[in-house]
Design an enzyme around this catalytic site. Structure first.
Site, PDB file in Angstrom:
ATOM      1  N   ILE A  47       5.630   4.919   0.672  1.00 31.88           N
ATOM      2  CA  ILE A  47       5.090   5.717   1.923  1.00 31.88           C
ATOM      3  C   ILE A  47       4.883   5.011   3.282  1.00 31.88           C
ATOM      4  CG2 ILE A  47       3.382   7.330   2.624  1.00 31.88           C
ATOM      5  CD1 ILE A  47       2.545   7.301  -0.363  1.00 31.88           C
ATOM      6  N   GLY A  51       6.429   2.874  -8.430  1.00 35.04           N
ATOM      7  CA  GLY A  51       7.984   3.196  -9.102  1.00 35.04           C
ATOM      8  C   GLY A  51       8.693   2.141  -8.452  1.00 35.04           C
ATOM      9  N   LYS A  58      -5.842  -2.063  -2.005  1.00 35.31           N
ATOM     10  CA  LYS A  58      -5.115  -1.304  -1.121  1.00 35.31           C
ATOM     11  C   LYS A  58      -6.279  -0.925   0.018  1.00 35.31           C
ATOM     12  CE  LYS A  58      -1.597  -0.007  -4.409  1.00 35.31           C
ATOM     13  NZ  LYS A  58      -1.613   1.048  -5.499  1.00 35.31           N
ATOM     14  N   VAL A  97       0.798  -1.315   0.046  1.00 35.70           N
ATOM     15  CA  VAL A  97      -0.028  -0.032  -0.009  1.00 35.70           C
ATOM     16  C   VAL A  97       0.864   1.163  -0.117  1.00 35.70           C
ATOM     17  CG1 VAL A  97      -1.818   1.325   1.314  1.00 35.70           C
ATOM     18  CG2 VAL A  97      -1.616  -1.017   1.373  1.00 35.70           C
TER      19      VAL A  97
END
Lengths: 411, 411
Positions: free
Chosen positions: A131, A298, A200, A127
């Site tokens: 971050i 990414g 997610k 998820v």
């Protein structure tokens, strides 16, 4: 030195190898132990890499090597990732992953096996890419009764919506640009139809509320039907449109979990999250609103989270981490259509705008009429007051016109 | 059931008691153990509370009770918090705190004692109140080489700056309003002069770079000199002004750590952080930019973080947590004036604006001249190109005028 294996040498897998090799000293200091990539599992050939000799095509080499204590599963997809992960956990190896599909579908089962075997199954990368989200929710907000999670959970759709809002381009044009830039895949279905965001928000809901949420039964709308007219009306109302995953506890202790495009006030913290960035807003009874923001996808951002999980496993080779949720048989989800919402409604009038407006005012009381450039004479868009979604939708059928689109307003 | 004590029953301490009592079931499930408040240390009397019988005025009662395993130090200030914390750690008790002053000054010493005694000294609440920041940096970003941290670390000054920018009021008016609302203390020095933000950026820098940063030697500027003219010029340049704590590694492996008001582009993620909210932006080589946002102060948000640390200690009564940093004798900090910056310079011309502009262009090359309503005839404000701060400042002395103010532009 702890031996690890990486399963899958695609975008994320090659990023994991790159980060482990590049930041080896840092990682050794933080894990209190060196990390050695012993195997990389991939069916393809990768000649000419500095670590080409580590590749294997045989999963059993990894499974049967007792020196391999931690495995990064970055293959994606349900099969064979599920079978491999299960076998590794049962063999007493810790597994870390970025595979949201697998975690959302089989998380509770795999966490239970990990618990029984006293190893770890960690999935921070599943998820929000790099971050930090899952660990902070579970650890740092442990004193809170978390009653809501909202997130912009998919970078591809957020890029597309940002382009539509800021440049006024159509969905098709924005998608084509996203594909050109490599932000969207050739087959973008999982992103634009909301399936990726759905997985997610299910993982977030399971961690926040402690119970498994089956992604296959979650109401999921993508962004393919959003038009420039919608973004213009949103702008008139001081809003942008974002694809929002949302999990919220209701007053009776049940929850609803949804994925849909919503109008988000420019004053709302999530409205500022543009381009491929993701953000997760968590609401707790003590902490209030907290938000986590960064690159949700990414190669290196996702690898960053996978490698942090590897470090955590290496530091805790014989200790269980915190993560778990109940697999509940009874459904604790409630019908999202019972939830109270405001809606932006766009109607093509049978006769004239004024007759639709008059009827809408009769049905809903005060409404806020919106405008846009080049609005057809027979079109009207307005925002309803708060009401249960179900009742709003049934009221709309009484309007003297055809409802072209409805968009919920995010609280 | 694990016995704990709370030292200090002020805003944060009473919040800790409230959260522990209110969310007892949740906390027990997450800590895998119940948490019982056995003592609350305070010199004042608190009759009529549901837990009035827990109060003690004698620190030794807590120190000498072997059943107390975890203590929350929420007294604030250096003394006697330092002596108490040291004694408790030496007695083999874990300590959690919101005391940024103590952590910034004595963190490395106290962490060392905790390590020797195999107990924990945790201080998530010392930075960003309830916002998860420290644990995510240390754990979730463990794979990253973190090269910069920027933060809006003080809610009082951020409230004042937000009022000045959005309502055009003066610093004095905004401060008075903040005091009226309880956002600023009667003696607001520690906030408005940047000392509070300084302690927090020192803690962040120590965790990000692994070395103690002495808050007493950090260049710290507050916001007391910011005027409406500054915010208007900033607005002209597409910026807002924020008090920014910043720690950045330079190319030679040294660091600079600073606190000062800076012009922040409205496109910068920190520009969106308004009112009493705080945010910390972390830059890592793999993850890119991540940001943590939420309420940086207040009774329950801060208590949320303190109680999460209590839960963590209770879960790991016999295990050491991750936190530590080196106490380095040699100074790894470099002179911030060597750093490359752009500056916004406001000058009162000796003769005319044009002569200042011409000289500035000769000195700096291309400059961006700003404007504002009611700008005096003899005033000029402009933004310089990038250069070492030291050299910019010495060049400014050559201008045919008096420099009224300079503001750095945040990258």
């Amino acid at each position: 030195m702890v031996d690890i294996a990486i399963m899958g040498h695609g975008v994320v897998g090659s990023g994991v190898a790159e980060v482990v090799l590049k930041n080896a000293d840092l990682i050794e200091a933080r894990a209190k132990n060196g990390v050695n990539i012993k195997y990389i599992l991939d069916l393809r050939e990768f000649p000419g890499l500095s670590y080409s000799e580590k590749f294997t095509k045989d999963f059993n080499v990894i499974l049967n090597d007792p020196e391999v204590r931690v495995v990064a599963e970055v293959m994606g997809g349900l099969h064979p990732a599920y079978e491999f992960t299960k076998a590794l956990l049962e063999a007493g190896k810790s597994v870390v992953t970025s595979n949201k599909e697998l975690v959302a579908e089989k998380g509770s089962e795999l966490l239970k096996i990990a618990e029984e075997k006293n190893v770890n199954y960690l999935f921070e990368a599943s998820v929000g890419g790099g971050i930090p989200v899952l660990r902070p929710i579970v650890q740092c907000l442990a004193a809170n009764d978390i009653f809501e999670v909202q997130g912009i959970l998919n970078g591809t759709t957020n890029y597309i919506m940002t382009q539509m809002v800021t440049k006024g381009v159509s969905f098709e044009e924005a998608l084509a640009e996203a594909q050109r830039l490599g932000y969207a895949e050739k087959d973008p279905t999982a992103d634009i139809e909301g399936h990726d965001a759905c997985r997610k928000i299910c993982i977030l809901a399971a961690l926040a509320f402690g119970k498994h949420v089956n992604p296959n039964i979650i109401h999921t709308e993508g962004i393919t039907k959003i038009t420039s007219a919608d973004t213009q009306y949103a702008d008139f109302a001081g809003c942008v449109i974002k694809l929002i995953g949302r999990a919220k506890r209701t007053e009776d202790g049940k929850c609803f979990v949804t994925v849909y495009p919503a109008m988000v006030s420019r004053k709302h913290q999530l409205a500022q999250v543009d381009d491929v960035f993701n953000a997760v807003l968590v609401r707790g009874d003590a902490v209030g609103d907290v938000m986590f923001y960064g690159r949700g996808a990414g190669k290196l951002p996702t690898a960053s989270a996978v490698v942090a999980d590897i470090v955590d496993c290496v530091k805790h080779l014989d200790a269980r981490k915190y993560l778990s949720w109940e697999h509940v048989e009874d459904d604790f989800l409630t019908d999202y259509r019972e939830a109270t919402v405001k809606m932006c409604v766009r109607v093509k009038a049978n006769e004239c705008r004024e007759s639709v407006k008059a009827e809408a005012e009769k049905l809903f009381g005060e409404i806020l009429v919106l405008g846009r450039n080049g609005e057809p004479q027979d079109e009207i868009a307005f925002i309803t007051p708060y009401a249960a979604e179900k009742s709003l939708l049934s009221q709309l059928e009484k309007l003297p016109g055809t409802v072209i689109s409805t968009l919920r307003i995010l609280d």
